[in-house]
Design a protein around this motif. Structure first.
Motif, PDB file in Angstrom:
ATOM      1  N   GLU A   1       0.858  -1.178   0.000  1.00  0.00           N
ATOM      2  CA  GLU A   1       0.000   0.000   0.000  1.00  0.00           C
ATOM      3  C   GLU A   1       0.898   1.232   0.000  1.00  0.00           C
ATOM      4  O   GLU A   1       1.994   1.206   0.547  1.00  0.00           O
ATOM      5  CB  GLU A   1      -0.913   0.005   1.224  1.00  0.00           C
ATOM      6  N   VAL A   2       0.417   2.293  -0.605  1.00  0.00           N
ATOM      7  CA  VAL A   2       1.178   3.525  -0.741  1.00  0.00           C
ATOM      8  C   VAL A   2       0.366   4.684  -0.194  1.00  0.00           C
ATOM      9  O   VAL A   2      -0.849   4.739  -0.389  1.00  0.00           O
ATOM     10  CB  VAL A   2       1.530   3.778  -2.227  1.00  0.00           C
ATOM     11  N   ALA A   3       1.021   5.601   0.498  1.00  0.00           N
ATOM     12  CA  ALA A   3       0.372   6.813   1.006  1.00  0.00           C
ATOM     13  C   ALA A   3       1.270   8.007   0.716  1.00  0.00           C
ATOM     14  O   ALA A   3       2.496   7.921   0.824  1.00  0.00           O
ATOM     15  CB  ALA A   3       0.111   6.702   2.504  1.00  0.00           C
ATOM     16  N   LEU A   4       0.663   9.118   0.354  1.00  0.00           N
ATOM     17  CA  LEU A   4       1.398  10.348   0.059  1.00  0.00           C
ATOM     18  C   LEU A   4       1.162  11.348   1.177  1.00  0.00           C
ATOM     19  O   LEU A   4       0.034  11.575   1.599  1.00  0.00           O
ATOM     20  CB  LEU A   4       0.918  10.934  -1.268  1.00  0.00           C
ATOM     21  N   ASN A   5       2.254  11.915   1.657  1.00  0.00           N
ATOM     22  CA  ASN A   5       2.186  12.978   2.647  1.00  0.00           C
ATOM     23  C   ASN A   5       2.822  14.204   2.010  1.00  0.00           C
ATOM     24  O   ASN A   5       3.955  14.135   1.527  1.00  0.00           O
ATOM     25  CB  ASN A   5       2.939  12.574   3.920  1.00  0.00           C
TER      26      ASN A   5
ATOM     27  N   PHE B   1       5.059   6.973   1.497  1.00  0.00           N
ATOM     28  CA  PHE B   1       5.218   5.860   2.424  1.00  0.00           C
ATOM     29  C   PHE B   1       4.715   4.587   1.759  1.00  0.00           C
ATOM     30  O   PHE B   1       3.723   4.613   1.031  1.00  0.00           O
ATOM     31  CB  PHE B   1       4.417   6.097   3.711  1.00  0.00           C
ATOM     32  N   VAL B   2       5.395   3.468   2.030  1.00  0.00           N
ATOM     33  CA  VAL B   2       5.019   2.170   1.476  1.00  0.00           C
ATOM     34  C   VAL B   2       4.990   1.173   2.630  1.00  0.00           C
ATOM     35  O   VAL B   2       5.875   1.182   3.494  1.00  0.00           O
ATOM     36  CB  VAL B   2       6.038   1.707   0.408  1.00  0.00           C
TER      37      VAL B   2
ATOM     38  N   GLN C   1       7.198   0.756   7.890  1.00  0.00           N
ATOM     39  CA  GLN C   1       6.903   1.484   6.656  1.00  0.00           C
ATOM     40  C   GLN C   1       8.214   1.970   6.068  1.00  0.00           C
ATOM     41  O   GLN C   1       9.155   2.258   6.789  1.00  0.00           O
ATOM     42  CB  GLN C   1       6.030   2.704   6.945  1.00  0.00           C
ATOM     43  N   LEU C   2       8.258   2.039   4.746  1.00  0.00           N
ATOM     44  CA  LEU C   2       9.375   2.671   4.064  1.00  0.00           C
ATOM     45  C   LEU C   2       8.961   4.083   3.702  1.00  0.00           C
ATOM     46  O   LEU C   2       7.801   4.311   3.332  1.00  0.00           O
ATOM     47  CB  LEU C   2       9.740   1.909   2.792  1.00  0.00           C
ATOM     48  N   GLN C   3       9.873   5.020   3.795  1.00  0.00           N
ATOM     49  CA  GLN C   3       9.597   6.410   3.454  1.00  0.00           C
ATOM     50  C   GLN C   3      10.559   6.848   2.361  1.00  0.00           C
ATOM     51  O   GLN C   3      11.765   6.640   2.475  1.00  0.00           O
ATOM     52  CB  GLN C   3       9.760   7.305   4.676  1.00  0.00           C
TER      53      GLN C   3
ATOM     54  N   VAL D   1      16.063   6.183   1.813  1.00  0.00           N
ATOM     55  CA  VAL D   1      15.036   5.358   2.459  1.00  0.00           C
ATOM     56  C   VAL D   1      15.207   5.455   3.970  1.00  0.00           C
ATOM     57  O   VAL D   1      16.291   5.282   4.483  1.00  0.00           O
ATOM     58  CB  VAL D   1      15.151   3.887   2.013  1.00  0.00           C
ATOM     59  N   PHE D   2      14.105   5.694   4.627  1.00  0.00           N
ATOM     60  CA  PHE D   2      14.105   5.757   6.087  1.00  0.00           C
ATOM     61  C   PHE D   2      13.055   4.800   6.587  1.00  0.00           C
ATOM     62  O   PHE D   2      11.920   4.817   6.130  1.00  0.00           O
ATOM     63  CB  PHE D   2      13.769   7.167   6.577  1.00  0.00           C
ATOM     64  N   LEU D   3      13.425   3.928   7.517  1.00  0.00           N
ATOM     65  CA  LEU D   3      12.453   3.012   8.073  1.00  0.00           C
ATOM     66  C   LEU D   3      11.730   3.680   9.228  1.00  0.00           C
ATOM     67  O   LEU D   3      12.338   4.345  10.053  1.00  0.00           O
ATOM     68  CB  LEU D   3      13.154   1.739   8.597  1.00  0.00           C
ATOM     69  N   THR D   4      10.430   3.521   9.252  1.00  0.00           N
ATOM     70  CA  THR D   4       9.640   4.048  10.357  1.00  0.00           C
ATOM     71  C   THR D   4       8.787   2.926  10.911  1.00  0.00           C
ATOM     72  O   THR D   4       8.518   1.947  10.230  1.00  0.00           O
ATOM     73  CB  THR D   4       8.722   5.206   9.920  1.00  0.00           C
ATOM     74  N   LYS D   5       8.358   3.039  12.109  1.00  0.00           N
ATOM     75  CA  LYS D   5       7.512   2.041  12.748  1.00  0.00           C
ATOM     76  C   LYS D   5       6.205   2.686  13.102  1.00  0.00           C
ATOM     77  O   LYS D   5       6.157   3.770  13.676  1.00  0.00           O
ATOM     78  CB  LYS D   5       8.206   1.507  13.997  1.00  0.00           C
ATOM     79  N   SER D   6       5.100   2.033  12.731  1.00  0.00           N
ATOM     80  CA  SER D   6       3.781   2.542  13.093  1.00  0.00           C
ATOM     81  C   SER D   6       3.634   2.513  14.593  1.00  0.00           C
ATOM     82  O   SER D   6       4.192   1.674  15.275  1.00  0.00           O
ATOM     83  CB  SER D   6       2.693   1.685  12.458  1.00  0.00           C
ATOM     84  N   LYS D   7       2.848   3.462  15.090  1.00  0.00           N
ATOM     85  CA  LYS D   7       2.611   3.491  16.548  1.00  0.00           C
ATOM     86  C   LYS D   7       1.229   3.007  16.866  1.00  0.00           C
ATOM     87  O   LYS D   7       0.346   3.057  16.125  1.00  0.00           O
ATOM     88  CB  LYS D   7       2.783   4.907  17.058  1.00  0.00           C
TER      89      LYS D   7
END
Length: 78
Positions: free
Chosen positions: A21-25, A31-32, A42-44, A72-78
């Motif tokens: 899934e992809v989201a645009l901010n 974000f993927v 998530q990948l940013q 690429v920056f890895l993020t973790k959902s909260k």
């Protein structure tokens, strides 16, 4: 940060499969995430790098293109 609205490919099967899934901010980029694990990591990608990636896909030239060097920056959902 603005809320992310996730989109899945219209070519995805209804039972999940191997989809992303992809989201645009507007400020943070693109974000993927794995559609089977929406609360996982998530990948940013910066928007400019994502646009280059899409252009390469559309040209069907990924196998001959220069390696994609995205920030690429890895993020973790909260």
């Amino acid at each position: 940060m603005e809320a992310l609205t996730w989109r899945k490919s219209s070519r995805s099967s209804p039972n999940g499969g191997q989809c992303v899934e992809v989201a645009l901010n507007s400020l943070a980029g693109v974000f993927v995430r794995d559609s089977k694990d929406p609360h996982g990591g998530q990948l940013q990608f910066p928007k400019a790098d994502w646009n280059v990636f899409l252009l390469q896909l559309r040209a069907e030239d990924l196998h001959r293109a220069e390696p994609f060097r995205a920030g690429v920056f890895l993020t973790k959902s909260k």
